[in-house]
Design a protein around this motif. Structure first.
Motif, PDB file in Angstrom:
ATOM      1  N   MET A   1      29.618 -18.044  -5.597  1.00 10.91           N
ATOM      2  CA  MET A   1      29.264 -17.555  -6.926  1.00 10.91           C
ATOM      3  C   MET A   1      28.490 -16.231  -6.900  1.00 10.91           C
ATOM      4  SD  MET A   1      29.297 -18.338 -10.173  1.00 10.91           S
ATOM      5  CE  MET A   1      29.128 -19.992 -10.815  1.00 10.91           C
ATOM      6  N   VAL A   2      27.574 -16.084  -5.925  1.00 12.25           N
ATOM      7  CA  VAL A   2      26.770 -14.857  -5.881  1.00 12.25           C
ATOM      8  C   VAL A   2      27.681 -13.654  -5.681  1.00 12.25           C
ATOM      9  CG1 VAL A   2      25.062 -13.577  -4.526  1.00 12.25           C
ATOM     10  CG2 VAL A   2      24.605 -15.947  -5.183  1.00 12.25           C
ATOM     11  N   ASN A   3      28.608 -13.756  -4.728  1.00 11.73           N
ATOM     12  CA  ASN A   3      29.537 -12.649  -4.480  1.00 11.73           C
ATOM     13  C   ASN A   3      30.467 -12.424  -5.670  1.00 11.73           C
ATOM     14  OD1 ASN A   3      28.457 -12.361  -1.984  1.00 11.73           O
ATOM     15  ND2 ASN A   3      30.064 -13.503  -0.921  1.00 11.73           N
TER      16      ASN A   3
ATOM     17  N   VAL B   1      29.899 -13.014  -8.869  1.00 12.00           N
ATOM     18  CA  VAL B   1      29.200 -12.329  -9.966  1.00 12.00           C
ATOM     19  C   VAL B   1      28.932 -10.872  -9.587  1.00 12.00           C
ATOM     20  CG1 VAL B   1      27.129 -12.279 -11.390  1.00 12.00           C
ATOM     21  CG2 VAL B   1      28.170 -14.470 -10.817  1.00 12.00           C
ATOM     22  N   ARG B   2      28.534 -10.658  -8.314  1.00 11.42           N
ATOM     23  CA  ARG B   2      28.237  -9.290  -7.887  1.00 11.42           C
ATOM     24  C   ARG B   2      29.463  -8.400  -8.062  1.00 11.42           C
ATOM     25  NH1 ARG B   2      27.065  -9.493  -2.315  1.00 11.42           N
ATOM     26  NH2 ARG B   2      24.924 -10.149  -2.622  1.00 11.42           N
TER      27      ARG B   2
ATOM     28  N   LEU C   1      30.150  -7.568 -11.682  1.00 12.82           N
ATOM     29  CA  LEU C   1      29.223  -6.546 -12.158  1.00 12.82           C
ATOM     30  C   LEU C   1      29.613  -5.164 -11.639  1.00 12.82           C
ATOM     31  CD1 LEU C   1      25.801  -8.387 -11.816  1.00 12.82           C
ATOM     32  CD2 LEU C   1      27.054  -7.890 -13.914  1.00 12.82           C
TER      33      LEU C   1
ATOM     34  N   ARG D   1      32.286  -3.627 -13.563  1.00 13.16           N
ATOM     35  CA  ARG D   1      31.803  -3.099 -14.836  1.00 13.16           C
ATOM     36  C   ARG D   1      30.828  -1.935 -14.640  1.00 13.16           C
ATOM     37  NH1 ARG D   1      29.072  -8.016 -17.820  1.00 13.16           N
ATOM     38  NH2 ARG D   1      30.535  -9.705 -17.453  1.00 13.16           N
TER      39      ARG D   1
ATOM     40  N   GLU E   1      27.841  -2.294 -13.390  1.00 10.53           N
ATOM     41  CA  GLU E   1      26.508  -2.753 -13.807  1.00 10.53           C
ATOM     42  C   GLU E   1      25.663  -3.273 -12.659  1.00 10.53           C
ATOM     43  OE1 GLU E   1      26.993  -5.649 -16.855  1.00 10.53           O
ATOM     44  OE2 GLU E   1      27.910  -4.230 -18.239  1.00 10.53           O
ATOM     45  N   ALA E   2      26.227  -3.297 -11.435  1.00  9.82           N
ATOM     46  CA  ALA E   2      25.457  -3.873 -10.333  1.00  9.82           C
ATOM     47  C   ALA E   2      24.627  -2.824  -9.630  1.00  9.82           C
ATOM     48  CB  ALA E   2      26.397  -4.541  -9.348  1.00  9.82           C
ATOM     49  N   GLU E   3      23.612  -3.274  -8.910  1.00  8.67           N
ATOM     50  CA  GLU E   3      22.782  -2.362  -8.140  1.00  8.67           C
ATOM     51  C   GLU E   3      23.478  -2.020  -6.843  1.00  8.67           C
ATOM     52  OE1 GLU E   3      18.926  -4.088  -7.782  1.00  8.67           O
ATOM     53  OE2 GLU E   3      18.384  -3.390  -9.778  1.00  8.67           O
TER      54      GLU E   3
ATOM     55  N   LYS F   1      15.672 -15.286  -8.145  1.00  5.61           N
ATOM     56  CA  LYS F   1      16.030 -14.861  -6.786  1.00  5.61           C
ATOM     57  C   LYS F   1      17.551 -14.715  -6.653  1.00  5.61           C
ATOM     58  CE  LYS F   1      15.304 -16.238  -2.048  1.00  5.61           C
ATOM     59  NZ  LYS F   1      15.175 -17.460  -1.235  1.00  5.61           N
ATOM     60  N   SER F   2      18.303 -15.705  -7.179  1.00  7.97           N
ATOM     61  CA  SER F   2      19.769 -15.614  -7.139  1.00  7.97           C
ATOM     62  C   SER F   2      20.267 -14.457  -7.994  1.00  7.97           C
ATOM     63  CB  SER F   2      20.403 -16.911  -7.644  1.00  7.97           C
ATOM     64  OG  SER F   2      20.120 -17.965  -6.779  1.00  7.97           O
TER      65      SER F   2
ATOM     66  N   ALA G   1      19.998 -11.437  -6.009  1.00  8.82           N
ATOM     67  CA  ALA G   1      21.008 -11.415  -4.947  1.00  8.82           C
ATOM     68  C   ALA G   1      22.373 -11.015  -5.494  1.00  8.82           C
ATOM     69  CB  ALA G   1      21.097 -12.778  -4.272  1.00  8.82           C
ATOM     70  N   MET G   2      22.616 -11.307  -6.756  1.00  7.76           N
ATOM     71  CA  MET G   2      23.882 -10.933  -7.385  1.00  7.76           C
ATOM     72  C   MET G   2      23.929  -9.436  -7.706  1.00  7.76           C
ATOM     73  SD  MET G   2      24.291 -14.209  -9.906  1.00  7.76           S
ATOM     74  CE  MET G   2      24.741 -15.825  -9.242  1.00  7.76           C
ATOM     75  N   GLY G   3      22.785  -8.772  -7.547  1.00  4.42           N
ATOM     76  CA  GLY G   3      22.722  -7.341  -7.843  1.00  4.42           C
ATOM     77  C   GLY G   3      22.670  -7.049  -9.326  1.00  4.42           C
ATOM     78  N   ALA G   4      22.320  -8.067 -10.121  1.00  3.28           N
ATOM     79  CA  ALA G   4      22.312  -7.883 -11.576  1.00  3.28           C
ATOM     80  C   ALA G   4      21.117  -7.045 -12.016  1.00  3.28           C
ATOM     81  CB  ALA G   4      22.285  -9.243 -12.262  1.00  3.28           C
ATOM     82  N   ARG G   5      21.309  -6.293 -13.072  1.00  2.12           N
ATOM     83  CA  ARG G   5      20.224  -5.482 -13.604  1.00  2.12           C
ATOM     84  C   ARG G   5      19.787  -5.939 -14.986  1.00  2.12           C
ATOM     85  NH1 ARG G   5      22.628   0.007 -11.314  1.00  2.12           N
ATOM     86  NH2 ARG G   5      24.152  -0.442 -12.930  1.00  2.12           N
ATOM     87  N   LYS G   6      20.643  -6.709 -15.661  1.00  2.00           N
ATOM     88  CA  LYS G   6      20.245  -7.198 -16.982  1.00  2.00           C
ATOM     89  C   LYS G   6      20.842  -8.572 -17.263  1.00  2.00           C
ATOM     90  CE  LYS G   6      23.915  -4.797 -19.369  1.00  2.00           C
ATOM     91  NZ  LYS G   6      24.428  -3.939 -20.370  1.00  2.00           N
TER      92      LYS G   6
ATOM     93  N   CYS H   1      24.046 -17.284 -12.615  1.00  2.00           N
ATOM     94  CA  CYS H   1      25.352 -16.824 -13.087  1.00  2.00           C
ATOM     95  C   CYS H   1      25.373 -16.812 -14.615  1.00  2.00           C
ATOM     96  CB  CYS H   1      26.454 -17.728 -12.539  1.00  2.00           C
ATOM     97  SG  CYS H   1      28.078 -17.335 -13.206  1.00  2.00           S
TER      98      CYS H   1
ATOM     99  N   VAL I   1      23.469 -13.917 -16.027  1.00  2.00           N
ATOM    100  CA  VAL I   1      24.117 -12.615 -15.836  1.00  2.00           C
ATOM    101  C   VAL I   1      25.351 -12.481 -16.725  1.00  2.00           C
ATOM    102  CG1 VAL I   1      25.215 -11.072 -14.182  1.00  2.00           C
ATOM    103  CG2 VAL I   1      23.325 -12.525 -13.445  1.00  2.00           C
ATOM    104  N   LEU I   2      26.244 -13.473 -16.645  1.00  2.00           N
ATOM    105  CA  LEU I   2      27.553 -13.332 -17.293  1.00  2.00           C
ATOM    106  C   LEU I   2      27.639 -13.987 -18.672  1.00  2.00           C
ATOM    107  CD1 LEU I   2      29.966 -14.040 -14.284  1.00  2.00           C
ATOM    108  CD2 LEU I   2      29.149 -11.822 -15.113  1.00  2.00           C
TER     109      LEU I   2
END
Lengths: 169, 419
Positions: free
Chosen positions: A154-156, A158-159, A162, A165, A167-169, B44-45, B48-53, B146, B149-150
């Protein structure tokens, strides 16, 4: 895409403490967790496993705590998939979210023998025991589940969404 | 296709066709919740997902309720993580200090959840909102991240167990008695992975706060959610809590159930769950020789205003037995204020109760009433696992506020009728 692997059978109600006892929860490193996979079931169990092998379990596999370390330990041990009679609810979610494929087959799990080689075709929902010729048909893995497996969890997933889009860092 | 409530609500949140139990569907979320304990893990997750908002700053709820006000350095540091995250993301619904209440009492009260919603929370009792016809369930930290983020997540369509409540509701029977009785009948894994759906002719006699209490404990039978229809009572409750036009919802005629359980409540006695599982139920009169050291009235199960009124009705003009601690914990600041305005605090104070500020506190053995070796407590909370409220040598009984208050007066487990 189908794959093959050697079967390691386990019993019913294998809980998360059997999969990875609490004393090993001092790390989140997948490989290190993998070294202790099933240590609560049988010390040294993991030594028999080779990369790409398959666990075949009886009912309610993964019951107990919600720790995400349990599927990570199985992945870290090199297990490609778990075929089970049934799975505990939170473990089911956690497994796919961590990138571990689960296949629920019900009573047909009895057709598979320990030590045999399985051929699994998740997108067609076909599981074959290449040694005894048994074939099990289940509904194909849903596209969402296949995506989670393909992306490694899931982490990958979602990354990547993003990133697409921007939107990811 | 004739649909259960669970199927119906999932269908409202996905473009895929909901067909059968076991099917995986991807759904859009109405809300995502975390608390002071689980928030930091989800955050923390999230990183790790690289989310900003977050997907919607108005629909991520962060409630600092388990150890509020912060009970020690570790819990204070945990809250800092969530507080900073809330500031950074501009989260509207961040609750701490005098604004914080027990999350599952707070969200419906503030109108943040409404009928037909699909809500996930990093807390197993998130299933509470089924009381107002929302599909809500507790999940792990990666799922919550998740969702944050989504605003979308995958769900397995659950099979449904239908529970019909029939008969005439006795004077002292509450939602708590009904759900304890059900768990006693089907067991702590009786609804494993399944949705519970409540119906029947006596449902009209279970008010919304009673329904929230029942849905809250669906997880104690292993359930994914516990769903009530959205009817006149629901509409009235939701309108009073800021939802102008609440959706009406009921299961379709002919929907398919895995199992149907009927409970006739006529002549029923209050129910108590004995140590160390919620399924170990007895009628209250069978336990009249069990002494208690502590009584807790509160929690996400029974800390709402109707619970405070029930406790006060029993305690009015009476005293807590010598040697018993009776701790009353209104679940939210609004319940606290209402109880004060109605003069309930006077009743509790005159009886010799401890009146706490809103917190989860003792329910999970946190603070504000932790049990020592060999101590016994009757509590209105939802779990009585070994050591849940403190020492592994302590014992915990679960009951309604009516029974808990009556037991505080006598010092033994007592039904309100016996006073």
């Amino acid at each position: 895409m189908s794959f093959t692997g050697k079967v390691h059978k386990v019993g019913a109600h294998i809980d998360t403490d059997a999969i990875i006892p609490a004393r090993f929860l001092v790390t989140t490193d997948t490989r290190k967790l993998g070294e202790a996979c099933m240590e609560g079931l049988e010390p040294g169990w993991v030594k028999r496993v080779h990369e790409g092998d398959i666990i075949v379990a009886d009912r309610n596999f993964g019951c107990g705590s919600s720790r995400e370390h349990a599927p990570l330990a199985i992945i870290g041990a090199g297990i490609r998939a778990v075929v089970g009679h049934s799975f505990a609810r939170i473990f089911y979610r956690n497994a796919f979210n961590m990138g571990l494929m689960l296949l629920e087959v019900g009573d047909e799990v009895k057709k598979i023998n320990d030590g045999d080689t399985l051929e699994i075709s998740p997108e067609h929902g076909i599981i074959r025991d290449l040694d005894n010729g048994a074939e099990i048909r289940i509904p194909p893995l849903s596209p969402m589940m296949q995506t989670l497996i393909d992306k490694g969890g899931m982490v990958n997933y979602v990354r990547e969404q993003l990133k697409m889009r921007g939107e990811a860092e | 296709m004739a649909m259960t409530l669970a199927q119906k609500i999932l269908q409202m949140h996905t473009d895929e066709e909901v067909r059968e139990p076991g099917q995986i569907v991807e759904c859009s979320l109405s809300g995502v919740l975390a608390n002071d304990i689980t928030g930091p893990l989800a955050i923390k997750s999230f990183r790790a997902m690289g989310a900003r908002k977050v997907f919607d700053k108005d629909r991520v709820f962060l409630v600092m309720d388990h150890y509020t006000p912060q009970k020690d350095i570790a819990s204070a540091n945990q809250v800092i993580v969530s507080r900073n995250f809330a500031k950074e993301m501009g989260i509207t619904h961040y609750y701490e200090g005098g604004c914080a209440g027990v999350e599952h009492a707070l969200l419906p009260e503030k109108g943040l959840v409404k009928p037909g919603d699909l809500v996930i929370g990093a807390d197993s009792h998130t299933c509470t909102y089924g009381g107002i016809g929302a599909f809500s369930t507790g999940l792990g930290s990666t799922d919550i991240a998740c969702g944050m983020v989504l605003g979308r997540l995958w769900f397995k369509v659950p099979a449904t167990i239908r529970v019909n409540i029939e008969g005439d509701m006795p004077r002292w029977i509450r939602g708590k008695d009904l759900i304890l009785r059900l768990i006693g009948e089907i067991g702590v894994d009786g609804a494993l992975y399944r949705a519970l759906e409540f119906g029947g002719s006596a449902l009209k006699d279970v008010d919304i706060e009673g329904r929230l209490c029942m849905a809250n404990m669906a997880i104690e039978a292993g359930g994914k959610c516990g769903l009530f229809p959205s009817d006149d009572l629901t509409a009235e409750y939701c309108r009073a809590h800021g939802t102008s036009d609440p959706m009406r919802l009921s299961a379709d005629e002919g929907a398919e159930y895995e199992r149907v359980v009927t409970m006739n409540v006529t002549g029923m006695e209050p129910v108590v769950a004995c140590p160390h599982l919620p399924e170990n139920t007895r009628s209250v009169s069978e336990l009249s020789d069990v002494t208690v050291d502590q009584v807790v009235i509160g929690s996400c199960t029974n800390g709402r205003i109707s619970d405070m009124r029930d406790a006060a009705e029993v305690l009015r003009g009476r005293k807590v037995a010598k040697g018993v601690r009776c701790i009353v914990i209104p679940a939210t600041p609004a319940v606290w204020r209402q109880a004060m305005d109605e003069g309930l605090f006077e009743v509790f104070s005159d009886a010799g109760c401890v009146i706490s500020t809103p917190t989860c506190g003792p329910c999970l053995g946190g603070y504000m009433g932790v049990l020592g070796d060999g101590e016994r407590c009757i509590s209105t909370s939802n779990r009585n696992f070994r050591g849940r409220m403190g020492s592994l040598e302590s014992e915990l009984y679960l009951a309604s506020p009516c029974v808990a208050a009556a037991s505080a007066v006598t010092g033994v487990i007592t039904g309100p009728d016996a006073l």
